[in-house]
Design an enzyme around this catalytic site. Structure first.
Site, PDB file in Angstrom:
ATOM      1  N   LYS A   1      38.087  76.456  59.987  1.00  0.00           N
ATOM      2  CA  LYS A   1      36.912  76.946  60.733  1.00  0.00           C
ATOM      3  C   LYS A   1      36.146  78.012  59.943  1.00  0.00           C
ATOM      4  O   LYS A   1      34.914  78.052  59.983  1.00  0.00           O
ATOM      5  CB  LYS A   1      37.353  77.560  62.075  1.00  0.00           C
ATOM      6  CG  LYS A   1      37.525  76.518  63.168  1.00  0.00           C
ATOM      7  CD  LYS A   1      36.240  76.408  64.021  1.00  0.00           C
ATOM      8  CE  LYS A   1      36.201  75.205  64.943  1.00  0.00           C
ATOM      9  NZ  LYS A   1      35.597  73.998  64.395  1.00  0.00           N
TER      10      LYS A   1
ATOM     11  N   LYS B   1      35.901  78.445  56.636  1.00  0.00           N
ATOM     12  CA  LYS B   1      35.127  77.811  55.561  1.00  0.00           C
ATOM     13  C   LYS B   1      33.903  77.115  56.156  1.00  0.00           C
ATOM     14  O   LYS B   1      32.804  77.206  55.630  1.00  0.00           O
ATOM     15  CB  LYS B   1      35.977  76.717  54.888  1.00  0.00           C
ATOM     16  CG  LYS B   1      36.848  77.157  53.747  1.00  0.00           C
ATOM     17  CD  LYS B   1      37.265  75.885  52.994  1.00  0.00           C
ATOM     18  CE  LYS B   1      38.491  76.026  52.170  1.00  0.00           C
ATOM     19  NZ  LYS B   1      38.880  74.765  51.512  1.00  0.00           N
TER      20      LYS B   1
ATOM     21  N   ASP C   1      37.887  71.163  46.457  1.00  0.00           N
ATOM     22  CA  ASP C   1      39.288  71.343  46.065  1.00  0.00           C
ATOM     23  C   ASP C   1      39.341  72.491  45.062  1.00  0.00           C
ATOM     24  O   ASP C   1      38.477  72.598  44.189  1.00  0.00           O
ATOM     25  CB  ASP C   1      39.846  70.058  45.461  1.00  0.00           C
ATOM     26  CG  ASP C   1      41.366  70.013  45.576  1.00  0.00           C
ATOM     27  OD1 ASP C   1      41.890  70.364  46.650  1.00  0.00           O
ATOM     28  OD2 ASP C   1      42.040  69.657  44.591  1.00  0.00           O
TER      29      ASP C   1
ATOM     30  N   GLY D   1      45.627  83.071  50.503  1.00  0.00           N
ATOM     31  CA  GLY D   1      46.178  82.472  49.280  1.00  0.00           C
ATOM     32  C   GLY D   1      46.606  83.519  48.266  1.00  0.00           C
ATOM     33  O   GLY D   1      47.310  84.487  48.587  1.00  0.00           O
TER      34      GLY D   1
ATOM     35  N   ASP E   1      44.831  85.739  46.799  1.00  0.00           N
ATOM     36  CA  ASP E   1      43.893  86.870  46.714  1.00  0.00           C
ATOM     37  C   ASP E   1      44.552  88.218  46.384  1.00  0.00           C
ATOM     38  O   ASP E   1      44.004  88.976  45.583  1.00  0.00           O
ATOM     39  CB  ASP E   1      43.091  87.008  48.021  1.00  0.00           C
ATOM     40  CG  ASP E   1      41.906  86.051  48.057  1.00  0.00           C
ATOM     41  OD1 ASP E   1      41.600  85.443  47.013  1.00  0.00           O
ATOM     42  OD2 ASP E   1      41.299  85.911  49.127  1.00  0.00           O
TER      43      ASP E   1
ATOM     44  N   LYS F   1      33.286  89.140  47.610  1.00  0.00           N
ATOM     45  CA  LYS F   1      34.081  88.003  47.119  1.00  0.00           C
ATOM     46  C   LYS F   1      33.236  86.728  47.097  1.00  0.00           C
ATOM     47  O   LYS F   1      33.240  85.985  46.125  1.00  0.00           O
ATOM     48  CB  LYS F   1      35.336  87.793  47.991  1.00  0.00           C
ATOM     49  CG  LYS F   1      36.196  86.645  47.468  1.00  0.00           C
ATOM     50  CD  LYS F   1      37.339  86.220  48.364  1.00  0.00           C
ATOM     51  CE  LYS F   1      37.923  84.903  47.887  1.00  0.00           C
ATOM     52  NZ  LYS F   1      38.884  84.285  48.773  1.00  0.00           N
TER      53      LYS F   1
ATOM     54  N   ARG G   1      34.498  79.381  44.844  1.00  0.00           N
ATOM     55  CA  ARG G   1      33.978  78.547  45.934  1.00  0.00           C
ATOM     56  C   ARG G   1      32.564  78.993  46.318  1.00  0.00           C
ATOM     57  O   ARG G   1      31.683  78.163  46.540  1.00  0.00           O
ATOM     58  CB  ARG G   1      34.904  78.623  47.151  1.00  0.00           C
ATOM     59  CG  ARG G   1      34.603  77.555  48.188  1.00  0.00           C
ATOM     60  CD  ARG G   1      35.634  77.510  49.307  1.00  0.00           C
ATOM     61  NE  ARG G   1      36.263  78.796  49.520  1.00  0.00           N
ATOM     62  CZ  ARG G   1      37.446  79.146  49.022  1.00  0.00           C
ATOM     63  NH1 ARG G   1      38.179  78.282  48.355  1.00  0.00           N
ATOM     64  NH2 ARG G   1      37.929  80.349  49.207  1.00  0.00           N
TER      65      ARG G   1
HETATM   66  P1  IMP Z   1      42.096  74.471  48.720  1.00  0.00           P
HETATM   67  O1  IMP Z   1      41.734  73.363  47.791  1.00  0.00           O
HETATM   68  O2  IMP Z   1      40.900  75.261  49.187  1.00  0.00           O
HETATM   69  O3  IMP Z   1      43.004  74.019  49.845  1.00  0.00           O
HETATM   70  O4  IMP Z   1      42.955  75.508  47.870  1.00  0.00           O
HETATM   71  C1  IMP Z   1      44.176  75.192  47.233  1.00  0.00           C
HETATM   72  C2  IMP Z   1      45.041  76.421  47.158  1.00  0.00           C
HETATM   73  O5  IMP Z   1      44.420  77.350  46.243  1.00  0.00           O
HETATM   74  C3  IMP Z   1      45.162  77.159  48.483  1.00  0.00           C
HETATM   75  O6  IMP Z   1      46.302  76.817  49.169  1.00  0.00           O
HETATM   76  C4  IMP Z   1      45.213  78.606  48.074  1.00  0.00           C
HETATM   77  O7  IMP Z   1      46.571  78.951  47.877  1.00  0.00           O
HETATM   78  C5  IMP Z   1      44.502  78.660  46.762  1.00  0.00           C
HETATM   79  N1  IMP Z   1      43.158  79.193  46.937  1.00  0.00           N
HETATM   80  C6  IMP Z   1      41.995  78.488  47.095  1.00  0.00           C
HETATM   81  N2  IMP Z   1      40.945  79.296  47.186  1.00  0.00           N
HETATM   82  C7  IMP Z   1      41.449  80.559  47.098  1.00  0.00           C
HETATM   83  C8  IMP Z   1      40.839  81.845  47.141  1.00  0.00           C
HETATM   84  O8  IMP Z   1      39.627  82.013  47.287  1.00  0.00           O
HETATM   85  N3  IMP Z   1      41.680  82.881  47.005  1.00  0.00           N
HETATM   86  C9  IMP Z   1      43.024  82.763  46.861  1.00  0.00           C
HETATM   87  N4  IMP Z   1      43.642  81.598  46.825  1.00  0.00           N
HETATM   88  C10 IMP Z   1      42.852  80.499  46.945  1.00  0.00           C
END
Ligand code: IMP
Length: 191
Positions: free
Chosen positions: A10, A12, A68, A149, A151, A171, A177
């Site tokens: 939600k 994102k 991704d 994640g 961060d 950020k 992203r």
């Molecule tokens: P996803 O593709 O957005 O699901 O990201 C894959 C994995 O990368 C996630 O489970 C997070 O552990 C890590 N990740 C993605 N984006 C971030 C971020 O902005 N900060 C920290 N970890 C991130």
């Protein structure tokens, strides 16, 4: 135009929805009743982003985009990379992933790393890719409580705070992203 963002997250979704031009109606996976987990079986970020976007377009008929993300650590030859979410195991949480990464980097001089995001936009007639990265380093202990994640252990270049210590607006401006989404939005505004 109806456009699906292939996410159940939600936060994102809301973040992107606020930035879209009025003529685009953004739908989430929940909105289109897509509840099955989409298998992310590719070994690249681009491959997994394409799988998720193509799955929605093929099964539900909507144009769709999916993102991704991976964390690429230089001293680990780019690991955990595309496996970032599952680095410490199939059901690993962020704490377990960070713990494993800090252990893997013990004693390493080079702690440089970068987040990379790929967005695949399937417009039915063609697929467009948007790619962006955020360079930085992995610090030796967790700092900050914001974000998610990795961060708390990622310090972006040019800052002395981790992503988990920086306000979300900061950020978003410098993150992998945030930058990939801004490329996507620039493109969507031309449609
Ligand atoms: P996803 O593709 O957005 O699901 O990201 C894959 C994995 O990368 C996630 O489970 C997070 O552990 C890590 N990740 C993605 N984006 C971030 C971020 O902005 N900060 C920290 N970890 C991130």
């Amino acid at each position: 135009m109806k456009l699906v963002f292939a996410t159940h997250n939600k936060n994102k979704f809301n973040e992107v929805q606020r930035l879209l031009p009025k003529h685009i109606e953004l739908l989430s996976l929940d909105d289109i009743k897509s509840f099955e987990a989409i298998p992310e079986t590719a070994d690249t970020l681009e491959g997994n982003a394409r799988i998720k976007a193509d799955y929605v377009t093929q099964n539900f008929g909507y144009p769709c985009f999916a993102d991704d993300t991976g964390l690429l650590v230089r001293a680990l030859n780019g690991a955990p990379g595309v496996f970032s979410a599952r680095y410490a195991g199939p059901n690993a949480n962020a704490n377990a992933n960070m713990k494993k990464l800090l252990e893997a980097l013990k004693g390493k001089q080079d702690r440089s790393a970068q987040f990379e995001t790929v967005i695949a936009l399937n417009l039915k007639t063609e697929t467009k890719l948007f790619r962006a990265s955020a360079p930085g380093k992995i610090i030796t202990e967790r700092k900050g409580v914001e974000g998610f994640g990795y961060d708390p252990i990622f310090m972006p270049d040019g800052f002395d705070k981790t992503f988990a210590e920086l306000p979300i607006e900061v950020k978003n401006k410098i993150s992998h992203r945030g930058k990939a989404i801004s490329q996507l939005l620039t493109y969507l505004n031309t449609l």
